[in-house]
Design a protein around this motif. Structure first.
Motif, PDB file in Angstrom:
ATOM      1  N   HIS A 269       0.794  -1.232   0.000  1.00 31.46           N
ATOM      2  CA  HIS A 269       0.000   0.000   0.000  1.00 31.46           C
ATOM      3  C   HIS A 269       0.825   1.280   0.000  1.00 31.46           C
ATOM      4  N   LYS A 288      -9.764   4.964  -3.646  1.00 30.26           N
ATOM      5  CA  LYS A 288     -10.635   4.153  -2.799  1.00 30.26           C
ATOM      6  C   LYS A 288     -10.588   4.671  -1.357  1.00 30.26           C
ATOM      7  N   SER A 488      -4.659   1.192   4.727  1.00 31.88           N
ATOM      8  CA  SER A 488      -4.851   0.398   3.513  1.00 31.88           C
ATOM      9  C   SER A 488      -4.460   1.263   2.329  1.00 31.88           C
ATOM     10  N   SER A 489      -4.475   0.682   1.164  1.00 29.06           N
ATOM     11  CA  SER A 489      -4.066   1.416  -0.024  1.00 29.06           C
ATOM     12  C   SER A 489      -5.052   2.542  -0.341  1.00 29.06           C
ATOM     13  N   ARG A 492      -7.224   1.655  -5.888  1.00 31.40           N
ATOM     14  CA  ARG A 492      -7.550   0.296  -6.345  1.00 31.40           C
ATOM     15  C   ARG A 492      -7.164   0.201  -7.812  1.00 31.40           C
ATOM     16  N   ARG A 494      -8.079  -1.750 -10.597  1.00 27.97           N
ATOM     17  CA  ARG A 494      -9.211  -2.654 -10.817  1.00 27.97           C
ATOM     18  C   ARG A 494      -8.856  -3.776 -11.786  1.00 27.97           C
ATOM     19  N   SER A 501      -5.696  -6.752 -15.016  1.00 28.84           N
ATOM     20  CA  SER A 501      -6.140  -5.366 -15.115  1.00 28.84           C
ATOM     21  C   SER A 501      -7.237  -5.257 -16.161  1.00 28.84           C
ATOM     22  N   GLU A 512      -2.774  -5.966  -0.973  1.00 33.18           N
ATOM     23  CA  GLU A 512      -3.166  -4.699  -0.351  1.00 33.18           C
ATOM     24  C   GLU A 512      -2.943  -3.503  -1.260  1.00 33.18           C
ATOM     25  N   ALA A 514      -3.067  -3.155  -4.402  1.00 33.07           N
ATOM     26  CA  ALA A 514      -4.046  -3.050  -5.482  1.00 33.07           C
ATOM     27  C   ALA A 514      -5.460  -2.863  -4.947  1.00 33.07           C
ATOM     28  N   GLY A 515      -5.622  -2.906  -3.620  1.00 32.38           N
ATOM     29  CA  GLY A 515      -6.933  -2.694  -3.016  1.00 32.38           C
ATOM     30  C   GLY A 515      -7.762  -3.943  -2.871  1.00 32.38           C
ATOM     31  N   TYR A 516      -7.112  -5.127  -2.820  1.00 32.70           N
ATOM     32  CA  TYR A 516      -7.860  -6.375  -2.763  1.00 32.70           C
ATOM     33  C   TYR A 516      -7.582  -7.207  -1.520  1.00 32.70           C
ATOM     34  N   ASP A 526      -4.998 -13.868  -1.492  1.00 38.41           N
ATOM     35  CA  ASP A 526      -5.158 -13.215  -2.790  1.00 38.41           C
ATOM     36  C   ASP A 526      -3.980 -13.563  -3.699  1.00 38.41           C
TER      37      ASP A 526
END
Length: 548
Positions: A269, A288, A488-489, A492, A494, A501, A512, A514-516, A526
């Protein structure tokens, strides 16, 4: 085999009492219990005068169908789940294709690389920081001498940010395939304590994480994987043809161009420069929500007494934890505890010069004097940092820079006594009953200098509420240390159902950064999912190329 859940016994029960309780619950004779094993053990401390241990048991019994039939309406007696891991694909023994690349050696990248290596795909791991032993020395350099190494610190280096944490290994993610079990099994193979397989809230601690990370690296290398430390991805080569975008390779900080068609982005992150490069190259990045706040510290003995009453200090229960949340009416925001570290310390976690960031850490023993937790307030892009996909990064940097100034511009952290937070005045003088653990040190001041007004107002409303829930939580001498911004990040990256991507084929955002994910276990899970998706795509494309 049967899975029996919610079996409760007294703290001081004997092994024989556990066996009898299993038989009584299943309504069988002891002779019909062939064997059993503890699948999970937690505790129920809602009634402090009668704390119970809560078990999930895997039991082999005679005439299992008859036992299941008797308990057909009992949701706590069911067939044991199959938690074994199966690789979705394996590379041919003579595989020699273009090797997949994993950027980042934190929990997500580590498990992604391990799974790829176990499937025979010989990944290349690119890590901007140093190997974990060298990284540890650099991290202590900030804590003890106020010397920051921007590429080797709590955020960057082998093991990722999770290495300098409590090492928590539990998560609320949905995990129907039991991938979390695969993570725990691999961690035990690498030297983690066996009890992480059975404890309801397992943790490892920093010192054990260091040796475990080294062991996993050795396994990956023995399977043909290759690590490149102190190497940063400077740019991404993207080919555009007929409206489609496809990754072709990576430009590295050593001047090398690395051809790559399948790359896992597990950067964590805090890889703000990498987010910028991705955005500049047209990769879809969006802002995000995350949260910001402080670290709050109490003597661990206070938390033990508040949570366990007369059982405080019980060896089986260990150091007590808490999880708190309050919806502040005055601001319309949620205040909550985050990443609680029993028996630990607050640590300096910045990765950029001229900024202060806090985090929490514990060893496996959780035996240090203070408990600490993030105390954070939710923020949202549309309300708090509009302005584009990377506006959250600028938002974080603003408060981190102000915290650096408020702490004295020497990497000391700004701190404030709880009584002064409630009164809206600066703290000064000596510390009271609570002495902060943050190194290089804490400068008493006014946290309103380095946190938004709505955060401070939310704290003023929530702290007395938490004090009623956990006696002593709002003691006047409790210390709040700022700032906690890397919860957190802020972005994101997506991805689609194929884990790539949504606008750049071959790029697999993960974990983390990438927001997942959020935390060691969810990030590692993940990593497994993304590695599987990459392997299936890579080997299928090679098969089609050969057949074509």
């Amino acid at each position: 085999m049967l899975r029996l859940t919610e079996l409760k016994l007294a703290l001081d029960h004997t092994p024989e009492e556990l066996e009898r309780a299993i038989c009584e619950r299943l309504e069988i004779e002891q002779a019909d219990l062939v064997r059993f094993a503890v699948a999970r053990r937690g505790n129920d401390a809602r009634k402090k005068s009668a704390i119970k241990l809560v078990y999930a048991i895997d039991a082999t019994v005679r005439d299992e169908p008859a036992v299941l039939a008797r308990h057909v309406d009992d949701q706590h007696v069911r067939p044991s789940p199959d938690t074994s891991y199966r690789f979705p694909v394996m590379a041919p023994h003579d595989w020699s294709g273009l090797r997949p690349v994993v950027i980042g050696a934190g929990p997500c990248g580590l498990l992604a690389a391990l799974i790829l290596a176990q499937m025979g795909l010989k990944p290349i791991i690119i890590e901007r920081g140093k190997a974990v032993r060298e990284r540890t020395k650099d991290t202590w350099g900030l804590w003890r001498r106020s010397v920051l190494t921007p590429e080797s610190n709590v955020q960057f280096g082998e093991g990722g940010a999770g290495t300098f944490s409590d090492g928590k290994l539990y998560s609320r993610i949905k995990d129907p395939r039991h991938l979390g079990r695969k993570v725990l099994v691999e961690f035990v193979k690498a030297g983690a304590p066996d009890d992480i397989l059975t404890e309801a809230h397992p943790h490892i601690g920093t010192f054990r994480l260091v040796t475990m990370v080294m062991s996993i690296r050795e396994t990956i290398e023995s399977l043909g994987g290759e690590y490149r430390f102190q190497t940063r991805v400077e740019d991404f080569e993207v080919e555009e043809r007929d409206g489609a975008r496809k990754l072709k390779g990576l430009h590295l900080s050593n001047g090398e161009f690395l051809p790559a068609s399948h790359v896992i982005m597990a950067v964590g992150h805090s890889a703000r420069d990498t987010f910028q490069v991705l955005h500049d190259r047209g990769v879809h990045v969006e802002a995000k929500p995350f949260a910001i706040g402080v670290r709050i510290e109490h003597p661990q003995s206070w938390i033990d007494k508040a949570r366990y009453g007369p059982f405080a200090g019980n060896e089986i229960l260990g150091a007590a934890a808490y999880a708190l949340s309050h919806q502040a009416k005055s601001t319309g925001r949620t205040v909550y505890s985050f990443c609680m570290c029993p028996g630990g310390r607050v640590v300096a976690a910045t990765s950029e010069e001229g900024r202060v960031v806090t985090n929490g850490m514990s060893q496996y023993s959780r035996a240090e004097f203070n408990a600490n937790s993030g105390l954070v307030v939710d923020i949202d892009p549309s309300r708090d940092y509009p302005g584009g996909p990377l506006a959250g990064v600028a938002f974080q940097r603003k408060w981190e820079s102000l915290a650096f100034i408020a702490g004295g511009s020497n990497y000391k952290a700004p701190g404030q006594k709880l009584s002064d937070v409630l009164a809206g005045r600066a703290s000064s003088g000596e510390f009271g009953a609570v002495v902060p653990s943050y190194q290089p040190g804490v400068q008493l001041t006014d946290l309103a200098q380095c946190l938004p007004d709505y955060v401070m107002q939310s704290f003023r409303e929530a702290l007395p509420v938490f004090g009623r829930q956990v006696p002593g939580y709002d003691h006047p001498d409790v210390i709040l240390t700022g700032v906690e911004t890397r919860t957190s990040s802020p972005v994101r990256i997506r991805r689609g159902n194929d884990f790539q991507s949504i606008n750049t084929a071959g790029l697999y955002p993960a974990g983390e950064g990438a927001g997942y994910a959020g935390g060691i276990l969810s990030a590692a899970v993940d990593g497994i999912k993304v590695a599987e998706a990459l392997a299936l795509d890579l080997l299928q494309r090679e098969k089609m190329s050969v057949s074509g």
